[in-house]
Design a protein around this motif. Structure first.
Motif, PDB file in Angstrom:
ATOM      1  N   SER A  46     -20.161 -12.466 -34.043  1.00  0.00           N
ATOM      2  CA  SER A  46     -20.576 -13.807 -34.750  1.00  0.00           C
ATOM      3  C   SER A  46     -21.367 -13.423 -35.711  1.00  0.00           C
ATOM      4  CB  SER A  46     -20.869 -14.902 -33.991  1.00  0.00           C
ATOM      5  OG  SER A  46     -20.052 -15.346 -32.901  1.00  0.00           O
ATOM      6  N   CYS A  47     -21.611 -13.935 -36.851  1.00  0.00           N
ATOM      7  CA  CYS A  47     -22.807 -13.887 -37.741  1.00  0.00           C
ATOM      8  C   CYS A  47     -22.838 -15.242 -38.523  1.00  0.00           C
ATOM      9  CB  CYS A  47     -22.247 -12.832 -39.011  1.00  0.00           C
ATOM     10  SG  CYS A  47     -23.542 -12.623 -40.275  1.00  0.00           S
ATOM     11  N   GLU A  48     -24.099 -15.618 -38.155  1.00  0.00           N
ATOM     12  CA  GLU A  48     -24.536 -16.955 -38.584  1.00  0.00           C
ATOM     13  C   GLU A  48     -25.497 -16.513 -39.816  1.00  0.00           C
ATOM     14  OE1 GLU A  48     -26.088 -19.571 -35.654  1.00  0.00           O
ATOM     15  OE2 GLU A  48     -26.594 -21.136 -37.073  1.00  0.00           O
ATOM     16  N   VAL A  49     -25.141 -17.496 -40.810  1.00  0.00           N
ATOM     17  CA  VAL A  49     -25.736 -16.985 -42.285  1.00  0.00           C
ATOM     18  C   VAL A  49     -26.527 -18.219 -42.610  1.00  0.00           C
ATOM     19  CG1 VAL A  49     -25.429 -16.563 -44.801  1.00  0.00           C
ATOM     20  CG2 VAL A  49     -23.918 -15.791 -42.714  1.00  0.00           C
ATOM     21  N   SER A  50     -27.813 -18.258 -43.355  1.00  0.00           N
ATOM     22  CA  SER A  50     -28.546 -19.315 -43.840  1.00  0.00           C
ATOM     23  C   SER A  50     -29.357 -18.675 -45.026  1.00  0.00           C
ATOM     24  CB  SER A  50     -29.808 -19.673 -42.648  1.00  0.00           C
ATOM     25  OG  SER A  50     -30.531 -18.723 -42.557  1.00  0.00           O
ATOM     26  N   GLY A  51     -29.634 -19.797 -45.975  1.00  0.00           N
ATOM     27  CA  GLY A  51     -30.270 -19.406 -47.060  1.00  0.00           C
ATOM     28  C   GLY A  51     -29.380 -19.095 -48.471  1.00  0.00           C
ATOM     29  N   GLN A  64     -19.935 -24.207 -40.336  1.00  0.00           N
ATOM     30  CA  GLN A  64     -20.851 -23.613 -39.543  1.00  0.00           C
ATOM     31  C   GLN A  64     -21.675 -22.513 -39.951  1.00  0.00           C
ATOM     32  OE1 GLN A  64     -19.607 -23.317 -35.215  1.00  0.00           O
ATOM     33  NE2 GLN A  64     -17.748 -24.138 -35.881  1.00  0.00           N
ATOM     34  N   ASN A  65     -21.259 -22.301 -41.436  1.00  0.00           N
ATOM     35  CA  ASN A  65     -21.888 -20.957 -41.772  1.00  0.00           C
ATOM     36  C   ASN A  65     -21.767 -19.831 -41.091  1.00  0.00           C
ATOM     37  OD1 ASN A  65     -22.817 -22.792 -43.857  1.00  0.00           O
ATOM     38  ND2 ASN A  65     -24.976 -22.683 -43.625  1.00  0.00           N
ATOM     39  N   THR A  66     -20.654 -19.664 -40.658  1.00  0.00           N
ATOM     40  CA  THR A  66     -20.423 -18.454 -39.557  1.00  0.00           C
ATOM     41  C   THR A  66     -19.200 -17.741 -39.894  1.00  0.00           C
ATOM     42  OG1 THR A  66     -21.673 -19.691 -37.913  1.00  0.00           O
ATOM     43  CG2 THR A  66     -20.272 -18.039 -37.043  1.00  0.00           C
ATOM     44  N   VAL A  67     -19.193 -16.480 -39.928  1.00  0.00           N
ATOM     45  CA  VAL A  67     -18.138 -15.707 -39.785  1.00  0.00           C
ATOM     46  C   VAL A  67     -17.888 -14.933 -38.382  1.00  0.00           C
ATOM     47  CG1 VAL A  67     -19.277 -13.641 -40.932  1.00  0.00           C
ATOM     48  CG2 VAL A  67     -16.828 -13.827 -41.163  1.00  0.00           C
ATOM     49  N   TRP A  68     -16.733 -14.732 -37.861  1.00  0.00           N
ATOM     50  CA  TRP A  68     -16.309 -13.909 -36.761  1.00  0.00           C
ATOM     51  C   TRP A  68     -15.528 -12.872 -37.251  1.00  0.00           C
ATOM     52  CZ3 TRP A  68     -15.826 -19.374 -37.302  1.00  0.00           C
ATOM     53  CH2 TRP A  68     -16.674 -20.153 -36.503  1.00  0.00           C
ATOM     54  N   LEU A  69     -15.802 -11.852 -36.079  1.00  0.00           N
ATOM     55  CA  LEU A  69     -14.826 -10.660 -36.104  1.00  0.00           C
ATOM     56  C   LEU A  69     -14.292 -10.475 -34.820  1.00  0.00           C
ATOM     57  CD1 LEU A  69     -13.498  -8.546 -37.913  1.00  0.00           C
ATOM     58  CD2 LEU A  69     -15.553  -6.983 -36.804  1.00  0.00           C
ATOM     59  N   GLN A  70     -13.116 -10.901 -34.129  1.00  0.00           N
ATOM     60  CA  GLN A  70     -12.394 -10.726 -33.156  1.00  0.00           C
ATOM     61  C   GLN A  70     -11.838  -9.402 -33.151  1.00  0.00           C
ATOM     62  OE1 GLN A  70     -11.783 -13.052 -30.495  1.00  0.00           O
ATOM     63  NE2 GLN A  70     -11.037 -11.290 -29.222  1.00  0.00           N
ATOM     64  N   MET A  71     -12.237  -8.531 -32.171  1.00  0.00           N
ATOM     65  CA  MET A  71     -11.861  -7.329 -32.051  1.00  0.00           C
ATOM     66  C   MET A  71     -10.996  -7.070 -30.684  1.00  0.00           C
ATOM     67  SD  MET A  71     -15.381  -5.407 -33.297  1.00  0.00           S
ATOM     68  CE  MET A  71     -16.130  -5.868 -31.772  1.00  0.00           C
ATOM     69  N   ASN A  72      -9.693  -6.756 -31.023  1.00  0.00           N
ATOM     70  CA  ASN A  72      -8.788  -6.604 -29.884  1.00  0.00           C
ATOM     71  C   ASN A  72      -8.377  -5.134 -29.761  1.00  0.00           C
ATOM     72  OD1 ASN A  72      -8.919  -9.348 -29.218  1.00  0.00           O
ATOM     73  ND2 ASN A  72      -7.051  -9.670 -30.659  1.00  0.00           N
ATOM     74  N   GLU A  73      -7.891  -4.717 -28.445  1.00  0.00           N
ATOM     75  CA  GLU A  73      -7.465  -3.480 -28.083  1.00  0.00           C
ATOM     76  C   GLU A  73      -8.620  -2.265 -28.693  1.00  0.00           C
ATOM     77  OE1 GLU A  73      -2.923  -4.985 -29.897  1.00  0.00           O
ATOM     78  OE2 GLU A  73      -3.192  -2.844 -29.735  1.00  0.00           O
ATOM     79  N   LEU A  74      -9.771  -2.409 -28.104  1.00  0.00           N
ATOM     80  CA  LEU A  74     -10.686  -1.685 -28.693  1.00  0.00           C
ATOM     81  C   LEU A  74     -10.481  -0.300 -28.373  1.00  0.00           C
ATOM     82  CD1 LEU A  74     -13.671  -4.218 -28.245  1.00  0.00           C
ATOM     83  CD2 LEU A  74     -13.085  -2.829 -30.430  1.00  0.00           C
ATOM     84  N   LYS A  75     -10.974   0.674 -29.264  1.00  0.00           N
ATOM     85  CA  LYS A  75     -10.858   2.220 -28.777  1.00  0.00           C
ATOM     86  C   LYS A  75     -12.300   2.890 -28.798  1.00  0.00           C
ATOM     87  CE  LYS A  75      -6.489   2.235 -31.315  1.00  0.00           C
ATOM     88  NZ  LYS A  75      -5.896   2.981 -32.566  1.00  0.00           N
ATOM     89  N   VAL A  76     -12.150   3.794 -28.118  1.00  0.00           N
ATOM     90  CA  VAL A  76     -13.616   4.509 -27.995  1.00  0.00           C
ATOM     91  C   VAL A  76     -14.030   4.805 -29.505  1.00  0.00           C
ATOM     92  CG1 VAL A  76     -14.703   6.877 -27.309  1.00  0.00           C
ATOM     93  CG2 VAL A  76     -13.140   5.773 -25.869  1.00  0.00           C
ATOM     94  N   GLU A  77     -13.231   5.150 -30.544  1.00  0.00           N
ATOM     95  CA  GLU A  77     -13.813   5.497 -31.728  1.00  0.00           C
ATOM     96  C   GLU A  77     -14.044   4.131 -32.548  1.00  0.00           C
ATOM     97  OE1 GLU A  77     -10.912   6.324 -30.227  1.00  0.00           O
ATOM     98  OE2 GLU A  77      -9.182   6.132 -31.537  1.00  0.00           O
ATOM     99  N   ASP A  78     -13.916   2.793 -31.863  1.00  0.00           N
ATOM    100  CA  ASP A  78     -14.481   1.794 -32.547  1.00  0.00           C
ATOM    101  C   ASP A  78     -16.037   1.792 -32.340  1.00  0.00           C
ATOM    102  OD1 ASP A  78     -11.469   0.165 -31.613  1.00  0.00           O
ATOM    103  OD2 ASP A  78     -12.157   0.896 -33.714  1.00  0.00           O
ATOM    104  N   THR A  79     -16.680   2.478 -31.328  1.00  0.00           N
ATOM    105  CA  THR A  79     -17.985   2.288 -31.089  1.00  0.00           C
ATOM    106  C   THR A  79     -18.955   2.661 -32.586  1.00  0.00           C
ATOM    107  OG1 THR A  79     -17.632   3.171 -28.672  1.00  0.00           O
ATOM    108  CG2 THR A  79     -19.797   3.531 -29.906  1.00  0.00           C
ATOM    109  N   ALA A  80     -19.673   1.768 -32.693  1.00  0.00           N
ATOM    110  CA  ALA A  80     -20.613   1.925 -33.870  1.00  0.00           C
ATOM    111  C   ALA A  80     -21.654   0.609 -33.892  1.00  0.00           C
ATOM    112  CB  ALA A  80     -19.770   1.727 -35.028  1.00  0.00           C
ATOM    113  N   VAL A  81     -22.497   0.562 -34.724  1.00  0.00           N
ATOM    114  CA  VAL A  81     -23.180  -0.697 -35.172  1.00  0.00           C
ATOM    115  C   VAL A  81     -22.331  -1.381 -36.144  1.00  0.00           C
ATOM    116  CG1 VAL A  81     -25.274  -1.301 -35.968  1.00  0.00           C
ATOM    117  CG2 VAL A  81     -25.369   0.616 -34.608  1.00  0.00           C
ATOM    118  N   TYR A  82     -22.331  -2.859 -36.077  1.00  0.00           N
ATOM    119  CA  TYR A  82     -21.595  -3.521 -36.768  1.00  0.00           C
ATOM    120  C   TYR A  82     -22.385  -4.404 -37.487  1.00  0.00           C
ATOM    121  CZ  TYR A  82     -17.074  -2.029 -34.786  1.00  0.00           C
ATOM    122  OH  TYR A  82     -15.906  -1.114 -34.320  1.00  0.00           O
TER     123      TYR A  82
END
Length: 114
Positions: A20-25, A74-92
């Protein structure tokens, strides 16, 4: 302007997470929102973007597994991540683009174990 990302964590391969990412401003409905990710030693890359009107686009490596969505009330964006793989490891990182200005959140770490 603040972009507060949350939802990262440790998950096994094949599992799911929702960021989730909640945004203001800013006027959120006018902003194009994106999720980018950066793995150790790699450049930051696109995961997904969604325009103010709801048009979406995805990075090649996540297409079909990740879904970006937003709620302008809600000033919010989401990222639903399914079937995650080891190579998805990262800072988002959450990104907002509005009136030619780019804003970034601090990032949330996703670790996918085998």
């Amino acid at each position: 302007v603040q972009l507060q990302a949350s939802g990262g964590g440790l998950v096994q391969a094949g599992g799911s997470l929702r960021l989730s990412c909640e945004v203001s401003g800013i006027i959120f409905s006018n902003a194009d929102m994106g999720w980018y990710r950066q793995a150790p030693g790699n450049e930051r890359e696109l995961a997904a973007v969604i325009t103010g009107t709801g048009r979406t686009d995805y990075g090649t490596s996540v297409k079909g597994r990740f879904t970006i969505s937003r709620d302008n009330a809600q000033n919010t964006v989401w990222l639903q991540m399914n079937e995650l793989k080891v190579e998805d490891t990262a800072v988002y990182y959450c990104q907002a683009v509005t009136f030619l200005k780019v804003y970034w959140g601090r990032g949330t770490l996703v670790t996918v174990s085998s």
